[in-house]
Each structure stands twice: as structure tokens, then as C-alpha cells.
Design an enzyme around this catalytic site. Structure first.
Site, PDB file in Angstrom:
ATOM      1  N   SER A 166     -22.601  19.117   0.138  1.00  0.00           N
ATOM      2  CA  SER A 166     -21.718  18.327  -0.716  1.00  0.00           C
ATOM      3  C   SER A 166     -20.798  19.198  -1.535  1.00  0.00           C
ATOM      4  O   SER A 166     -21.146  20.304  -1.922  1.00  0.00           O
ATOM      5  CB  SER A 166     -22.531  17.422  -1.646  1.00  0.00           C
ATOM      6  OG  SER A 166     -22.809  18.105  -2.840  1.00  0.00           O
ATOM      7  N   LYS A 167     -19.626  18.630  -1.766  1.00  0.00           N
ATOM      8  CA  LYS A 167     -18.661  19.418  -2.523  1.00  0.00           C
ATOM      9  C   LYS A 167     -19.099  19.525  -3.971  1.00  0.00           C
ATOM     10  O   LYS A 167     -18.779  20.481  -4.658  1.00  0.00           O
ATOM     11  CB  LYS A 167     -17.255  18.855  -2.387  1.00  0.00           C
ATOM     12  CG  LYS A 167     -17.015  17.466  -2.890  1.00  0.00           C
ATOM     13  CD  LYS A 167     -15.516  17.173  -2.789  1.00  0.00           C
ATOM     14  CE  LYS A 167     -15.227  15.695  -2.879  1.00  0.00           C
ATOM     15  NZ  LYS A 167     -13.814  15.399  -2.719  1.00  0.00           N
TER      16      LYS A 167
END
Ligand code: GLU
Length: 481
Positions: free
Chosen positions: A251-252
């Protein structure tokens, strides 16, 4: 449906850089559309102003273009179904929200934040109680006319089940009692994602909705709206999550690398796209290395897996190395040059020769400096490096033959790798020693390293005659100390 032109879309929210999962969604939408001769559309979903990050729309455009995922329609390229930015479609949503109210699929809600908060149960959960659904038409009109703020909520049936077929996950059923009467239009007139995606996908003629599994269980509420409007539901394709490891999603938010980061790290661009394609999709054949047009040719929805995909950087690196191997020298040079500039050897030796040493020895471009830096690290070294049983080399041998190596090299007039090699092979024959032993001595003598990218004569060729002979003198002195 059979003759309808395929239209898919990528609908990112501009909340920062484009993460790997987002790019995979875009890629599958693109591959599927292109394979079927259809259109791929970019739509910017920017209705959540709190999460908006300046500059991220540009990152989306740049990343898609750079990776070859070319959209047929979108904010910066136009098209017949625009505008393609949700914040520019405000009036459309307002009109359709009102229409949905008339159709019974939604209703006005005037509840204050305090009243909503009072609905929270002991466990902290909040669920709207359909309070405003009971208001009369007259009352609603009066309150709107007096300027009272309102939202429009979806009217989800209290009983029953919403069922649909997902092409990857099969039949999905959700009980309506588990779906809240969510807000479709906020008090500022902005739609929520839950509303805007339905309106836009319909108005933009989207035939196949491809997105992450996080939307799998919300889809029945979108279907309620399609049904209320009397619109055909799109085909749904939800994609498995991409995991960093067995427990954690990539995930960013956790700062996991984006396409851009991998490009900066020196991965061949095509290899990133190629690897991303394999995250959740398996081709029918065993071939894993596929450029974009081969991906289009081979892509099929049947190959999409249900189970989460694990992001394996080592594998992507391997793939990048395969792309480098397949490059011509000129192609390699174009991509590699900016990375060579980070090397200590840059500017000191022939650029093409440095790159030739690196090509075939690196998987990603950023490894280049580490392959050629040794050229500039020559200094006093441990003479034990001359000892190598396998190569039949020793300190003694080095002492004995280094003067003759120097003599031979001094006589070489045209300083090329092959001339040097031939001269040294001849010398080894004359001395009746193995050429490997002689080349080992020579390489250690001019590099002071146990291993180097490039053999003795390749290195000597790069160093040039003067520097090579200087280094041999330096090492001879070390040996005679
Ligand atoms: N804006 C949504 C997101 O970025 C799009 C989801 C969808 O494709 O419908 O997650």
C-alpha cells in the site's frame, strides 16, 4: 452485449502517487479493452477534497503514458463522454440524485450531525435509521426552500439480498440489512464515490468495471441504483489484492514503492509493466516475459486469479535483467547513461566501454556504478589475492611473470581487448603456463580485486595503456617490498 464495443475505465482518486495496485487495475482495463478492440477511459475521481493531493493528477497522466497504458479518452485528451473529472460533473450528479429520489431509490435527509451522532450504539457503531424517509413531500419542499442543509441518501431495502455475478469471484450476495442508507450527495452538492461511480460508469458507457476486491461487497448497492434507473448493470471484474507478504497488503500508505520509484531504481520500464501484469493474472502459456503488445495478445479474464498476489521484487528484478539482455547496445546505452553518471568511473574512461562491461552483468540500471566503480578504486591491496589454486596462480608466479607481462603489453601498439588478449595468450604459451593463471595475475595486478566485471584484457582496454602499465609498476613494487 455481444456486439457492444468494450469500454473499460481506470478511475483513480488523485491522492498521491500511483501505486502498484492502481497501475495493475489500469493495466488490466487497458489490456482487456485493447484485446477486444475496445476503448480504455481515464476518469479522475476527485470528489473527496480532503484526500486531494496537489500534483497527483499529473502523476497519473505521466505514469500511464510512460508505462504505455494509453487511454483513448480522458481529461487531457478529451472524448465524447466528458468531462472526465468528477468535480466538473457536479450538476450531472445533482440532477441524477434528484431523479433517483423521484424513483424511490434515494431520499432527502436533513438530520443534523448531532442527531446522527446520537444514533451511535454502545459498541460505537453508527447506522442511519431512515428517519427522514418518512418526511412528506410538502415538508421536504418547505425545508429545502428555507435553505436548510440536506444530503441525499440511498434508500436501501430493509429486507432481501442483492446478488450479482462477478467474473472472477463468482456469485456474490449481500443482505440488504447489512447495507446502510449511505450518503449519495453531500450537503455541498458533491457526490460521494458510491454515487458518482454509478452515474459515470453508465453515462460513459462502461461495459466492464474492473477494480479492486474492496468494492466486491459494495457492488450490490450500486446495482440497486442501476436497477432503479432502469439501466443495464455493467459486467464486474474484481481483482485480488496485491500483498507485500502473507499478512500485509502492498500500500502506498505504508510507503511501498510506486512505478515511478521502480523506474528511479533502474528497472526497465517494460519489465515493471510486465511484472505487474503477472500480479493476479496467469497467462495460458509458460512464457512470462511479454511486452505490452504480447500482453494484449495473451490477456484473458479467465486467467485472473482469486487468490492474493504476492509482490516479489526479486522476480521483477530478474525480469528486468531479461529485458536488458534483449536490448541492443544502443537501447541499453540510452537508458543506462543517466545511471552511469553516478559512477566514480564516469568521465574518466570511454563511456561505451564502461557500458559494455556493465551490460549483461546488471539486472537493473542502478547496479551499473557498482560494476564499474572498481576501476577507480585501485590502491594497495592484499597480495594474497594472487593465491588461487583453481587458477594455478600464486604470489610467486606473479612475482616471476609480471615483468614479462609488462614487456608484452608495452609492445602492443594497437590497444584493443582482442590484441591484448592474443598477446597474453601467446606469452602464456611461451612461458608454458596456463593462460587462466596469467590472466588472473594480470587482472589482480591492475585492479587489486578478487572479482571484477570484465576480464583482465577488457579492464586493461578500458584503463588504457598508460594507466595499465602504471598499475603494473605499482603492483610490481608491492610484490618486491
Ligand atoms: N476512485 C476509486 C479508487 O481509486 C475507483 C474505484 C473504481 O474503480 O470504481 O479506488
Amino acid at each position: 452485449m455481444a456486439t457492444e464495443k468494450i469500454r473499460t475505465r481506470f478511475a483513480p482518486s488523485p491522492t498521491g502517487y500511483l501505486h502498484i495496485g492502481g497501475l495493475r487495475t489500469a493495466l488490466y482495463g487497458f489490456l482487456f479493452a485493447k484485446k477486444g478492440g475496445g476503448d480504455f477511459i481515464l476518469r479522475i475521481e476527485d470528489t473527496d477534497t480532503a484526500r486531494y493531493v496537489d500534483g497527483s493528477v499529473q502523476i497519473i497522466y505521466d505514469t500511464l503514458r510512460d508505462s504505455g497504458i494509453i487511454y483513448d479518452e480522458g481529461p487531457d485528451v478529451g472524448g465524447n463522454y466528458g468531462p472526465y473529472v468528477q468535480s466538473e460533473r457536479k450538476q450531472i450528479y445533482i440532477d441524477y440524485a434528484k431523479k433517483l429520489v423521484e424513483l424511490g431509490g434515494a431520499y432527502y435527509c436533513f438530520c443534523t450531525p448531532e442527531r446522527i451522532e446520537s444514533l451511535r450504539d454502545d459498541a460505537g457503531n453508527l447506522r442511519y435509521d431512515k428517519h427522514c424517509l418518512k418526511l412528506s413531500k410538502e415538508e421536504i419542499e418547505k425545508r429545502i426552500a428555507s435553505g436548510e442543509p440536506y444530503v441525499i441518501r440511498q434508500n436501501v431495502p430493509e429486507h432481501g439480498t442483492g446478488t450479482y455475478h462477478d467474473l472472477v469471484y463468482g456469485d456474490i450476495s449481500v443482505d440488504y440489512k447489512d447495507i446502510e442508507d449511505g450518503i449519495l450527495l453531500k450537503s455541498d452538492g458533491m457526490p460521494t464515490y458510491n454515487f458518482a461511480n454509478v452515474i459515470d460508469d453508465h453515462l460513459m458507457g462502461i461495459t466492464h468495471v474492473i477494480r479492486g476486491t474492496e468494492y466486491l461487497s459494495s457492488t450490490p448497492k450500486y446495482n440497486l441504483m442501476y436497477d432503479a434507473f432502469g439501466w443495464e448493470r455493467p459486467v464486474y471484474i474484481h481483482l485480488p489484492p496485491i500483498m507485500k507478504d502473507a499478512q500485509h497488503k502492498l500500500s502506498k500508505r505504508n510507503g511501498d514503492a510506486s512505478y515511478e520509484d521502480f523506474v528511479k531504481k533502474g528497472y526497465v520500464k517494460e519489465s515493471i509493466v510486465n511484472y505487474i501484469a503477472l500480479l493476479g493474472w496467469s497467462p495460458k502459456s509458460n512464457t512470462e516475459k511479454m511486452n505490452l503488445s504480447e500482453l494484449i495478445e495473451n490477456f484473458s479474464l479467465e486467467g485472473i486469479n482469486k487468490s492474493p498476489a504476492i509482490f516479489d521484487e526479486t522476480k521483477m528484478k530478474w525480469l528486468s535483467g531479461e529485458y536488458i539482455k534483449a536490448m541492443t547496445f544502443e537501447e541499453f546505452k540510452e537508458c543506462a547513461l543517466p545511471f552511469l553518471k553516478d559512477s566514480k568511473a564516469y568521465g574518466k574512461y570511454d563511456q561505451d566501454k564502461l557500458l559494455a562491461v556493465a551490460k549483461g552483468r546488471v539486472q537493473i540500471f542502478s547496479e551499473i556504478p557498482s560494476k564499474v566503480d572498481f576501476l577507480e578504486e585501485f590502491a594497495e591491496f592484499d597480495l594474497a589475492l594472487f593465491e588461487n589454486q583453481k587458477q594455478k596462480s600464486s604470489v610467486e608466479l606473479a612475482k616471476n611473470i609480471l615483468p614479462q607481462i609488462k614487456e608484452t603489453l608495452s609492445a602492443v601498439t594497437e590497444w584493443t581487448n582482442s590484441n591484448l588478449f592474443n598477446a597474453l595468450v601467446e606469452l602464456a604459451a611461451k612461458l608454458e603456463i596456463k593462460k587462466q593463471a596469467l590472466l588472473w595475475v594480470m587482472r589482480v595486478a591492475i585492479t587489486g580485486k578478487e572479482s571484477t566485471a570484465g576480464g583482465a584484457t577488457e579492464v586493461a582496454d578500458i584503463l588504457g595503456k598508460e594507466e595499465t602499465l602504471k598499475r603494473i609498476d605499482f603492483t610490481a613494487e608491492l610484490l618486491n617490498k
